[in-house]
Write a protein that holds these residues in place. Structure first.
Motif, PDB file in Angstrom:
ATOM      1  N   HIS A  27       0.832  -1.201   0.000  1.00 32.35           N
ATOM      2  CA  HIS A  27       0.000   0.000   0.000  1.00 32.35           C
ATOM      3  C   HIS A  27       0.867   1.252   0.000  1.00 32.35           C
ATOM      4  CE1 HIS A  27      -2.804   3.074   1.549  1.00 32.35           C
ATOM      5  NE2 HIS A  27      -3.688   2.406   0.830  1.00 32.35           N
ATOM      6  N   GLU A  28       1.882   1.241   0.858  1.00 29.82           N
ATOM      7  CA  GLU A  28       2.730   2.441   0.954  1.00 29.82           C
ATOM      8  C   GLU A  28       3.430   2.745  -0.375  1.00 29.82           C
ATOM      9  OE1 GLU A  28       5.886   3.102   4.205  1.00 29.82           O
ATOM     10  OE2 GLU A  28       6.936   3.150   2.281  1.00 29.82           O
ATOM     11  N   VAL A  29       3.946   1.697  -1.001  1.00 34.03           N
ATOM     12  CA  VAL A  29       4.665   1.908  -2.265  1.00 34.03           C
ATOM     13  C   VAL A  29       3.685   2.359  -3.355  1.00 34.03           C
ATOM     14  CG1 VAL A  29       5.954   0.750  -4.113  1.00 34.03           C
ATOM     15  CG2 VAL A  29       6.548   0.330  -1.723  1.00 34.03           C
ATOM     16  N   VAL A  30       2.546   1.690  -3.431  1.00 32.30           N
ATOM     17  CA  VAL A  30       1.581   2.006  -4.495  1.00 32.30           C
ATOM     18  C   VAL A  30       1.113   3.456  -4.365  1.00 32.30           C
ATOM     19  CG1 VAL A  30      -0.710   1.447  -5.399  1.00 32.30           C
ATOM     20  CG2 VAL A  30       0.869  -0.376  -4.801  1.00 32.30           C
ATOM     21  N   GLU A  31       0.859   3.882  -3.148  1.00 31.22           N
ATOM     22  CA  GLU A  31       0.439   5.274  -2.930  1.00 31.22           C
ATOM     23  C   GLU A  31       1.509   6.253  -3.428  1.00 31.22           C
ATOM     24  OE1 GLU A  31      -0.501   6.079   1.162  1.00 31.22           O
ATOM     25  OE2 GLU A  31      -2.566   6.531   0.634  1.00 31.22           O
ATOM     26  N   SER A  32       2.754   5.953  -3.085  1.00 29.27           N
ATOM     27  CA  SER A  32       3.850   6.857  -3.483  1.00 29.27           C
ATOM     28  C   SER A  32       4.014   6.937  -4.988  1.00 29.27           C
ATOM     29  CB  SER A  32       5.191   6.366  -2.922  1.00 29.27           C
ATOM     30  OG  SER A  32       5.299   6.607  -1.567  1.00 29.27           O
ATOM     31  N   ILE A  33       3.824   5.797  -5.667  1.00 32.03           N
ATOM     32  CA  ILE A  33       4.220   5.802  -7.089  1.00 32.03           C
ATOM     33  C   ILE A  33       3.088   6.148  -8.056  1.00 32.03           C
ATOM     34  CG2 ILE A  33       6.157   4.219  -6.746  1.00 32.03           C
ATOM     35  CD1 ILE A  33       4.191   2.208  -8.265  1.00 32.03           C
ATOM     36  N   CYS A 418      16.794  10.304  -2.630  1.00 34.29           N
ATOM     37  CA  CYS A 418      15.495  10.508  -1.959  1.00 34.29           C
ATOM     38  C   CYS A 418      15.092  11.979  -2.022  1.00 34.29           C
ATOM     39  CB  CYS A 418      15.555  10.091  -0.486  1.00 34.29           C
ATOM     40  SG  CYS A 418      15.721   8.335  -0.245  1.00 34.29           S
ATOM     41  N   VAL A 419      16.041  12.852  -1.685  1.00 37.13           N
ATOM     42  CA  VAL A 419      15.735  14.293  -1.630  1.00 37.13           C
ATOM     43  C   VAL A 419      15.360  14.794  -3.023  1.00 37.13           C
ATOM     44  CG1 VAL A 419      16.769  16.574  -1.260  1.00 37.13           C
ATOM     45  CG2 VAL A 419      17.130  14.756   0.415  1.00 37.13           C
ATOM     46  N   THR A 421      14.366  13.125  -5.688  1.00 38.54           N
ATOM     47  CA  THR A 421      13.160  12.521  -6.271  1.00 38.54           C
ATOM     48  C   THR A 421      11.913  13.092  -5.602  1.00 38.54           C
ATOM     49  OG1 THR A 421      14.464  10.526  -6.617  1.00 38.54           O
ATOM     50  CG2 THR A 421      12.083  10.322  -6.878  1.00 38.54           C
ATOM     51  N   ALA A 422      11.969  13.256  -4.284  1.00 41.54           N
ATOM     52  CA  ALA A 422      10.810  13.831  -3.573  1.00 41.54           C
ATOM     53  C   ALA A 422      10.518  15.227  -4.128  1.00 41.54           C
ATOM     54  CB  ALA A 422      11.090  13.900  -2.076  1.00 41.54           C
ATOM     55  N   GLN A 423      11.578  15.967  -4.361  1.00 39.54           N
ATOM     56  CA  GLN A 423      11.442  17.331  -4.916  1.00 39.54           C
ATOM     57  C   GLN A 423      10.844  17.276  -6.324  1.00 39.54           C
ATOM     58  OE1 GLN A 423      12.870  20.259  -3.396  1.00 39.54           O
ATOM     59  NE2 GLN A 423      12.019  21.501  -5.049  1.00 39.54           N
ATOM     60  N   ALA A 424      11.379  16.363  -7.141  1.00 39.72           N
ATOM     61  CA  ALA A 424      10.929  16.282  -8.541  1.00 39.72           C
ATOM     62  C   ALA A 424       9.454  15.905  -8.643  1.00 39.72           C
ATOM     63  CB  ALA A 424      11.788  15.265  -9.299  1.00 39.72           C
ATOM     64  N   TYR A 425       8.947  15.208  -7.623  1.00 40.62           N
ATOM     65  CA  TYR A 425       7.545  14.796  -7.656  1.00 40.62           C
ATOM     66  C   TYR A 425       6.664  15.678  -6.763  1.00 40.62           C
ATOM     67  CZ  TYR A 425       8.345  10.986 -10.828  1.00 40.62           C
ATOM     68  OH  TYR A 425       8.647  10.270 -11.965  1.00 40.62           O
ATOM     69  N   GLY A 426       7.173  16.847  -6.437  1.00 37.56           N
ATOM     70  CA  GLY A 426       6.332  17.846  -5.769  1.00 37.56           C
ATOM     71  C   GLY A 426       6.071  17.607  -4.298  1.00 37.56           C
ATOM     72  N   ASN A 436      10.584   5.453  -2.288  1.00 42.29           N
ATOM     73  CA  ASN A 436       9.739   4.532  -3.054  1.00 42.29           C
ATOM     74  C   ASN A 436       9.851   4.797  -4.552  1.00 42.29           C
ATOM     75  OD1 ASN A 436       8.776   3.079  -0.871  1.00 42.29           O
ATOM     76  ND2 ASN A 436       7.026   4.433  -0.546  1.00 42.29           N
ATOM     77  N   ILE A 437       9.803   6.065  -4.916  1.00 43.36           N
ATOM     78  CA  ILE A 437       9.808   6.386  -6.354  1.00 43.36           C
ATOM     79  C   ILE A 437      11.188   6.098  -6.969  1.00 43.36           C
ATOM     80  CG2 ILE A 437       9.563   8.230  -8.075  1.00 43.36           C
ATOM     81  CD1 ILE A 437       7.449   9.511  -6.204  1.00 43.36           C
ATOM     82  N   ALA A 438      12.245   6.562  -6.296  1.00 50.34           N
ATOM     83  CA  ALA A 438      13.592   6.341  -6.850  1.00 50.34           C
ATOM     84  C   ALA A 438      13.879   4.844  -6.974  1.00 50.34           C
ATOM     85  CB  ALA A 438      14.640   7.026  -5.980  1.00 50.34           C
ATOM     86  N   GLY A 439      13.499   4.078  -5.936  1.00 49.57           N
ATOM     87  CA  GLY A 439      13.729   2.623  -5.981  1.00 49.57           C
ATOM     88  C   GLY A 439      12.911   1.970  -7.082  1.00 49.57           C
TER      89      GLY A 439
END
Ligand code: NDP
Length: 453
Positions: A27-33, A418-419, A421-426, A436-439
């Motif tokens: 759930h956590e990964v799916v939400e993030s991606i 992490c930093v 990718t989090a920034q790139a995805y707002g 989650n996204i970078a991985g």
């Protein structure tokens, strides 16, 4: 977006009933991606998400062995080979009575993204058994490990699947497992990591998860112009990860106040020092005692037993700046997270896998403290296992400084990924989304390259 996640999760739950930890991790990964799938519709078309939640292979097996009384015992063994897109399956073995298929699948799933983050070519897997090493003699542990490997050997290999340790599996168990593997296949090869230094192990591997967890905390603190120095740190667990997290905190000038085990925790307001830590290491790794014995030796500290039915864990009420959860999954719930934030904790770096419940994670994210999820913050362990594999392939050994430097560099790259990718995805500052996204993207792109397999 929430509806798509709910529909996807309903299908995952229906297909994998009663595996609640696995559902939680997915759930956590799916939400993030979700935002990634919006930007990359080709992933949807190729059913990357549907494929990534399905392990490539699940192996379950009988492990019969004979105890010291001559009685036959039967345990269940597992190896979940989750995803080998970017390299051989890699991930630890856990021996604990709570182990079941859902636990091993959650750990294997997390491992896929964690290993991707390390920058090294490793796929994700996990294994273990419901065997309880507590209270067993060395010979019983040896016979169990031999029985476990007598089946596992046919599914693993230095280029296919390379297990390591986890809860209940340390240097002793890896030795017995490796000995049995070598005897059966008649080859000396790097099939396991966390090996002894005299027989193919890497310097810094025992320290790596805890050291890496603290390097990650330090990187997070640096983003706010702070360091570990002088910070009050609360550590849970007293096993491999907890011990070396504490050691690194001490080296960086921080104050270690606590250790715990499944029965309770100790608080030492004076803080640990090298001598006290050596006592804990001897107590846990050699005598295999309980953490409450700490107060017999250091009576100024105090011990509190844990009640399983309590709504929150008083360990997380100990006033701290930095929390280093290093015991097990779901050890911090929303009440615990709220207590940590209330007491002034500004940084949580997870050594354990998924130690915070989803509700607890929400508290951390909303309060805008620095929160490093396990799959990023504890990746130093598997990264150094990757370095052990490289040394085995090259048949040479790197120095302590060399491995530590590489580990430190890897933790910095993971933090940066992490930093950015989090920034790139707002969602700047959200390490959960970043990790989650970078991985995910690296594994997803590779799966695209390799076709429908
Ligand atoms: P160890 O077996 O060395 O130590 C585990 C510690 O956690 C012990 O103090 C144990 O107490 C405590 N613990 C275990 N289960 C529970 C429970 N159900 N409730 C409360 N306390 C518990 O394991 P590690 O230190 O290797 O692993 C700790 C965590 O770190 C795990 O989540 C693991 O998955 C994660 N991890 C480990 C890595 C490694 O390299 N070893 C790599 C990445 C993550 P007790 O003695 O009472 O059981």
């Amino acid at each position: 977006m929430a509806r798509v996640v709910d529909e996807f999760m309903a299908a995952v739950v229906a297909k994998n009933p009663e595996q609640k930890e696995f559902h939680q991790a997915v759930h956590e990964v799916v939400e993030s991606i979700m935002p990634v799938l919006d930007r990359r519709p080709e992933y949807r078309k190729a059913k990357i998400l549907e494929r990534i939640v399905e392990p490539e292979r699940v192996i379950m097996f009988r492990v019969p062995w004979v105890d010291d009384q001559g009685t036959v015992q039967v345990n269940r063994g597992f190896r979940v080979q989750f995803n080998s897109a970017i390299g051989p399956f890699k991930g630890g073995l856990r021996f604990h009575p709570s182990v079941n298929l859902g636990i091993i699948k959650f750990l294997g799933f997390e491992q896929v993204f964690k290993n991707s983050l390390t920058t090294l070519p490793m796929g994700g897997g996990k294994g273990g058994s419901d065997f309880d090493p507590k209270g067993k003699s060395d010979m019983e542990v040896m016979r169990f490990c031999q029985a476990f490997m007598t089946e596992l050997y046919r599914h693993v290999g230095p280029d296919s699947d390379v297990p390591a340790g986890d809860i209940g599996v340390g240097g002793r168990e890896i030795g017995y497992l490796f000995g049995q593997y070598k005897k059966i296949v008649n080859r000396f090869e790097g099939v396991l990591t966390g090996k002894g230094l005299k027989w193919g192990g890497s310097l810094i591997r025992p320290e790596a998860t805890g050291y890496g967890q603290v390097y990650f905390a330090e990187e997070m603190l640096n983003t706010r112009g702070q360091t570990i120095k002088g910070k009050r740190c609360v550590v849970s667990g007293s096993g491999n990860v907890a011990q070396y997290a504490a050691e690194k905190v001490l080296q960086l000038g921080g104050k270690v106040l606590t250790f715990s085990d499944s029965n309770g925790f100790i608080v030492d307001e004076e803080g640990m020092d090298a001598k006290k830590l050596a006592f804990v290491m001897e107590l846990k790794n050699v005598k295999r005692g309980r953490i409450k014995e700490y107060v017999d030796k250091y009576p100024k500290a105090h011990y509190q037993a844990l009640e399983a039915s309590a709504k929150c864990n008083p360990l997380w009420q100990v006033k701290c700046d930095v929390a280093l959860p290093s015991a097990t999954q779901n050890e911090i719930n929303d009440a615990d997270a709220a207590n940590l934030v209330k007491s002034g904790c500004t940084c949580v770096s997870e050594g354990a896998n998924m130690p915070t419940t989803p509700e607890g994670v929400k508290v951390f994210i909303e309060s805008k403290i620095l929160y490093g999820p396990g799959k990023a913050a504890n990746a130093g362990g598997v990264a150094t296992s990757g370095l052990e594999m490289s040394q085995n392939s090259m048949r040479l050994s790197w120095s302590r400084e060399e491995v530590d430097q590489k580990l430190h560099g890897i933790m910095r790259s993971i933090h940066k990924a992490c930093v950015e990718t989090a920034q790139a995805y707002g969602t700047p500052g959200n390490y959960v989304n970043g990790a989650n996204i970078a991985g995910f993207v690296k594994v997803a792109d590779t799966m695209m390259d390799m076709g429908v397999v």
